[in-house]
Design an enzyme around this catalytic site. Structure first.
Site, short mmCIF file in Angstrom:
data_model
loop_
_atom_site.label_atom_id
_atom_site.label_comp_id
_atom_site.label_asym_id
_atom_site.label_seq_id
_atom_site.Cartn_x
_atom_site.Cartn_y
_atom_site.Cartn_z
N ASN A 36 41.92 33.14 36.38
CA ASN A 36 42.78 33.48 37.52
C ASN A 36 43.52 32.20 37.86
O ASN A 36 42.92 31.25 38.39
CB ASN A 36 41.89 33.95 38.66
CG ASN A 36 42.60 34.73 39.75
OD1 ASN A 36 42.03 34.99 40.79
ND2 ASN A 36 43.85 35.12 39.54
N CYS A 98 41.76 34.02 48.90
CA CYS A 98 41.53 34.22 47.47
C CYS A 98 40.33 33.37 47.07
O CYS A 98 40.35 32.15 47.25
CB CYS A 98 42.77 33.82 46.67
SG CYS A 98 42.53 33.87 44.88
N HIS A 189 39.08 45.50 50.00
CA HIS A 189 38.58 45.82 48.66
C HIS A 189 38.05 47.24 48.63
O HIS A 189 37.35 47.68 49.55
CB HIS A 189 37.46 44.86 48.25
CG HIS A 189 37.93 43.45 48.07
ND1 HIS A 189 38.38 42.97 46.86
CD2 HIS A 189 38.03 42.43 48.96
CE1 HIS A 189 38.75 41.70 47.02
NE2 HIS A 189 38.54 41.36 48.28
N GLU A 238 44.26 43.46 41.31
CA GLU A 238 44.46 42.72 42.55
C GLU A 238 45.74 43.15 43.26
O GLU A 238 46.79 43.31 42.63
CB GLU A 238 44.52 41.21 42.28
CG GLU A 238 43.18 40.59 41.95
CD GLU A 238 43.18 39.09 42.14
OE1 GLU A 238 43.50 38.63 43.26
OE2 GLU A 238 42.87 38.37 41.18
N GLY A 250 36.73 39.67 45.30
CA GLY A 250 36.34 40.96 44.73
C GLY A 250 34.91 40.95 44.22
O GLY A 250 34.18 41.95 44.35
#
Length: 302
Positions: A36, A98, A189, A238, A250
């Protein structure tokens, strides 16, 4: 005929024309957390990001820009925090937080400060509240992600009434009924447990979950395969970035969902396409995430 000569026409504008209107040189460092990836910018001289969301979209373009899942800015701290973290996703939207990004952020700050301390803790102000990452002696980053938010109004979702928890609720997406559990880690989420994560057509159904009308602020979506009470396999769509190799918030939300649904223990390894994270939902109700963050390269936008 303007500037056209001998059959040669003016080239069409390209995304690179964006960089010429910045009127400044911007230094950046590229980091990734389990694949990521993020562009990190030292923004400590200003309380607002020096790149607009539209410019961030171009920077994140993997063909015409640097390429990333998002741009992260290190701004001055507020409300007693050491620093402030702001993020623009690859589509220009701004998420609250994040998990992989804040691990990269912690490594970036250590580099900026020239820290030689093998372990350090920082208080980072985010749109999801204060988050505390800690650089560990083995080079990993452990993050106190705070407590999960479980009520529908906190996520937010209209799937159930505002004061209820969303556990094993039915949701129709792409002509199929899914059993979903919803959790907020400061960002929304939607988690669903499946027999085989590899069989999920993520690019097809991910956007349909993200933009489902029961999620007024859209949602991140995690598909989870339980291989043991202490081991989960995860694929993620995402919000604002699409399919990514990892998502730290997540992974935390998925462990919480697994505990609430009786499918896993409070400490587990979460395997993502980019690697593994260690997640713990402590009895103090906080989530702790431990994983790697790697510097890739540095450069300048001129």
């Amino acid at each position: 005929m303007g500037s056209r000569k001998s059959g040669i026409v003016d080239p069409l504008p390209t995304p690179y024309s964006l960089f010429t209107v910045l009127n400044m040189t911007i230094e950046f460092v590229k980091y990734h957390g389990l694949g990521n990836d993020f562009i990190l910018i030292d923004n400590r001289a200003s309380s607002e990001p020096i790149v607009t969301p539209e410019q961030a979209v171009k920077l994140c373009d993997r063909h015409f820009g640097i390429g990333a899942d998002g741009v992260i800015f290190a701004l001055p701290g507020t409300n007693g925090a050491d620093y402030t973290m702001r993020i623009f996703n690859s589509d220009g939207s701004e998420p609250e937080m994040c998990g992989n990004g804040i691990r990269c952020f912690a490594k970036f700050l250590a580099d900026l400060e020239g820290s030689t301390n093998p372990t350090s803790r920082l208080r980072i102000h985010t749109l999801a509240g204060i988050i505390v990452p800690e650089l560990t002696a083995d080079g990993q980053v452990k993050v106190d992600m705070g407590e999960p938010r479980l009520l529908a109004e906190e996520i937010p979702t209209t799937l159930v009434t505002a004061g209820e928890k969303v556990i094993n609720q039915s949701l129709n997406v792409a002509g199929q009924t899914w059993s979903v559990t919803c959790v907020s880690m400061g960002n929304p989420h939607c988690i669903t447990f499946v027999d085989d994560v590899a069989a999920i057509p993520l690019e097809e159904i991910g956007p349909q979950f993200e933009h489902h009308p029961v999620f007024p602020q859209r949602t991140n979506t995690e598909f989870i395969q339980v291989t043991g009470r202490d081991y989960l396999k995860m694929r993620v769509w995402e919000r604002g970035a699409g399919a990514t190799l990892a998502c730290g918030t997540g992974a935390c939300a998925s462990l919480v969902a697994g505990v609430l649904a009786g499918k896993c223990d409070r400490v587990a390894t979460v395997e993502l396409p980019g690697g593994c994270l260690q997640i713990e939902w402590s009895h103090d109700q906080k989530l702790y995430m431990t994983g790697a963050a790697e510097r890739v390269f540095a450069g300048k936008i001129e």
